[in-house]
Design a protein around this motif. Structure first.
Motif, PDB file in Angstrom:
ATOM      1  N   ILE A 186      75.188  15.364  55.958  1.00  0.00           N
ATOM      2  CA  ILE A 186      76.631  15.460  56.153  1.00  0.00           C
ATOM      3  C   ILE A 186      77.139  16.749  55.510  1.00  0.00           C
ATOM      4  CG2 ILE A 186      78.847  14.319  55.754  1.00  0.00           C
ATOM      5  CD1 ILE A 186      77.203  11.704  55.366  1.00  0.00           C
ATOM      6  N   VAL A 187      77.907  17.502  56.261  1.00  0.00           N
ATOM      7  CA  VAL A 187      78.491  18.737  55.749  1.00  0.00           C
ATOM      8  C   VAL A 187      80.006  18.525  55.626  1.00  0.00           C
ATOM      9  CG1 VAL A 187      78.734  21.221  56.026  1.00  0.00           C
ATOM     10  CG2 VAL A 187      76.690  20.064  56.924  1.00  0.00           C
ATOM     11  N   LEU A 188      80.488  18.553  54.413  1.00  0.00           N
ATOM     12  CA  LEU A 188      81.908  18.392  54.123  1.00  0.00           C
ATOM     13  C   LEU A 188      82.406  19.652  53.420  1.00  0.00           C
ATOM     14  CD1 LEU A 188      81.817  14.713  52.828  1.00  0.00           C
ATOM     15  CD2 LEU A 188      82.497  15.503  55.102  1.00  0.00           C
ATOM     16  N   ARG A 189      83.647  19.639  53.011  1.00  0.00           N
ATOM     17  CA  ARG A 189      84.210  20.742  52.231  1.00  0.00           C
ATOM     18  C   ARG A 189      84.801  20.189  50.948  1.00  0.00           C
ATOM     19  NH1 ARG A 189      83.895  25.761  54.104  1.00  0.00           N
ATOM     20  NH2 ARG A 189      83.673  26.013  56.323  1.00  0.00           N
ATOM     21  N   THR A 190      84.638  20.941  49.877  1.00  0.00           N
ATOM     22  CA  THR A 190      85.269  20.564  48.613  1.00  0.00           C
ATOM     23  C   THR A 190      86.764  20.861  48.714  1.00  0.00           C
ATOM     24  OG1 THR A 190      84.987  22.738  47.617  1.00  0.00           O
ATOM     25  CG2 THR A 190      83.156  21.171  47.334  1.00  0.00           C
ATOM     26  N   ALA A 191      87.518  20.469  47.702  1.00  0.00           N
ATOM     27  CA  ALA A 191      88.963  20.724  47.685  1.00  0.00           C
ATOM     28  C   ALA A 191      89.269  22.220  47.802  1.00  0.00           C
ATOM     29  CB  ALA A 191      89.577  20.154  46.413  1.00  0.00           C
ATOM     30  N   SER A 192      88.366  23.061  47.302  1.00  0.00           N
ATOM     31  CA  SER A 192      88.576  24.509  47.371  1.00  0.00           C
ATOM     32  C   SER A 192      88.140  25.109  48.709  1.00  0.00           C
ATOM     33  CB  SER A 192      87.825  25.197  46.231  1.00  0.00           C
ATOM     34  OG  SER A 192      86.421  25.059  46.425  1.00  0.00           O
ATOM     35  N   GLY A 193      87.537  24.282  49.579  1.00  0.00           N
ATOM     36  CA  GLY A 193      87.108  24.763  50.889  1.00  0.00           C
ATOM     37  C   GLY A 193      85.642  25.123  50.990  1.00  0.00           C
ATOM     38  N   LYS A 194      84.924  25.047  49.880  1.00  0.00           N
ATOM     39  CA  LYS A 194      83.501  25.383  49.876  1.00  0.00           C
ATOM     40  C   LYS A 194      82.702  24.304  50.620  1.00  0.00           C
ATOM     41  CE  LYS A 194      79.678  25.981  46.719  1.00  0.00           C
ATOM     42  NZ  LYS A 194      79.145  25.563  45.452  1.00  0.00           N
ATOM     43  N   PRO A 195      81.773  24.691  51.491  1.00  0.00           N
ATOM     44  CA  PRO A 195      80.950  23.686  52.157  1.00  0.00           C
ATOM     45  C   PRO A 195      80.060  22.952  51.149  1.00  0.00           C
ATOM     46  CG  PRO A 195      80.363  25.892  52.921  1.00  0.00           C
ATOM     47  CD  PRO A 195      81.440  26.040  51.907  1.00  0.00           C
ATOM     48  N   GLN A 196      79.855  21.666  51.412  1.00  0.00           N
ATOM     49  CA  GLN A 196      79.091  20.815  50.500  1.00  0.00           C
ATOM     50  C   GLN A 196      78.206  19.888  51.328  1.00  0.00           C
ATOM     51  OE1 GLN A 196      81.552  17.894  48.603  1.00  0.00           O
ATOM     52  NE2 GLN A 196      80.191  17.733  46.858  1.00  0.00           N
ATOM     53  N   TYR A 241      76.533  13.925  64.166  1.00  0.00           N
ATOM     54  CA  TYR A 241      77.530  14.042  63.099  1.00  0.00           C
ATOM     55  C   TYR A 241      77.925  12.676  62.548  1.00  0.00           C
ATOM     56  CZ  TYR A 241      77.793  18.647  65.186  1.00  0.00           C
ATOM     57  OH  TYR A 241      77.468  19.889  65.686  1.00  0.00           O
ATOM     58  N   HIS A 242      78.107  12.611  61.262  1.00  0.00           N
ATOM     59  CA  HIS A 242      78.582  11.402  60.586  1.00  0.00           C
ATOM     60  C   HIS A 242      80.083  11.271  60.836  1.00  0.00           C
ATOM     61  CE1 HIS A 242      79.569   8.772  57.197  1.00  0.00           C
ATOM     62  NE2 HIS A 242      78.304   8.389  57.258  1.00  0.00           N
ATOM     63  N   ARG A 243      80.587  10.046  60.914  1.00  0.00           N
ATOM     64  CA  ARG A 243      82.019   9.832  61.202  1.00  0.00           C
ATOM     65  C   ARG A 243      82.922  10.503  60.163  1.00  0.00           C
ATOM     66  NH1 ARG A 243      80.014   5.135  59.411  1.00  0.00           N
ATOM     67  NH2 ARG A 243      80.959   4.232  57.557  1.00  0.00           N
ATOM     68  N   GLU A 244      82.475  10.535  58.899  1.00  0.00           N
ATOM     69  CA  GLU A 244      83.255  11.193  57.843  1.00  0.00           C
ATOM     70  C   GLU A 244      83.350  12.705  58.094  1.00  0.00           C
ATOM     71  OE1 GLU A 244      83.271  11.548  52.964  1.00  0.00           O
ATOM     72  OE2 GLU A 244      81.706  10.370  53.943  1.00  0.00           O
ATOM     73  N   GLU A 245      82.266  13.248  58.596  1.00  0.00           N
ATOM     74  CA  GLU A 245      82.212  14.673  58.917  1.00  0.00           C
ATOM     75  C   GLU A 245      83.195  15.005  60.046  1.00  0.00           C
ATOM     76  OE1 GLU A 245      78.234  17.421  59.163  1.00  0.00           O
ATOM     77  OE2 GLU A 245      78.158  15.411  59.986  1.00  0.00           O
TER      78      GLU A 245
END
Length: 118
Positions: A69-79, A28-32
């Motif tokens: 890297i798997v993050l979430r948008t402001a709406s919660g959608k995975p990105q 995992y990336h630290r941002e994740e």
């Protein structure tokens, strides 16, 4: 060109390694990790692991998991955010659009990825 990938993982596999900083740093990336807060959820980590494996399957070659890297948008959608070798390979394949969906239950986490070139 359209490419797809899917993966399912037993959450218990991730739960066994959740205390290992070496494992977390490798996968995992630290941002994740920062985006997930504390304490880390084995279900969320497993779903992200499945997404990373799905990306690798969509590209058809080995890539360091940490470069996906798997993050979430402001709406919660995975990105998905690709870096390093993952970005290089996606660029070489002309894959510019990515969609990912994650899901989990008590025992399993699953992800599905679609990649497209324009």
């Amino acid at each position: 060109m359209l490419r797809i990938g899917t993966d399912i993982i037993e959450i218990s596999r991730i739960k066994k390694n959740i205390e290992s900083q070496r494992f977390l740093d490798k996968v995992y990336h630290r941002e994740e990790l920062a985006s997930l807060g504390s304490p880390l959820s084995a279900q969320s980590l497993a779903a992200r692991f499945a997404a990373k494996e799905s990306v690798i399957k969509a590209m058809g070659c080995p890539i360091p998991l940490r470069d996906i890297i798997v993050l979430r948008t402001a709406s919660g959608k995975p990105q998905l955010v690709l870096t390093g070798k993952a970005k290089e390979k996606a660029d070489a394949l002309g894959l510019t659009q990515w969609e990912v969906t994650l899901s989990h239950c008590k025992e399993y986490a699953v992800a599905f990825v679609v990649a497209q070139s324009l």
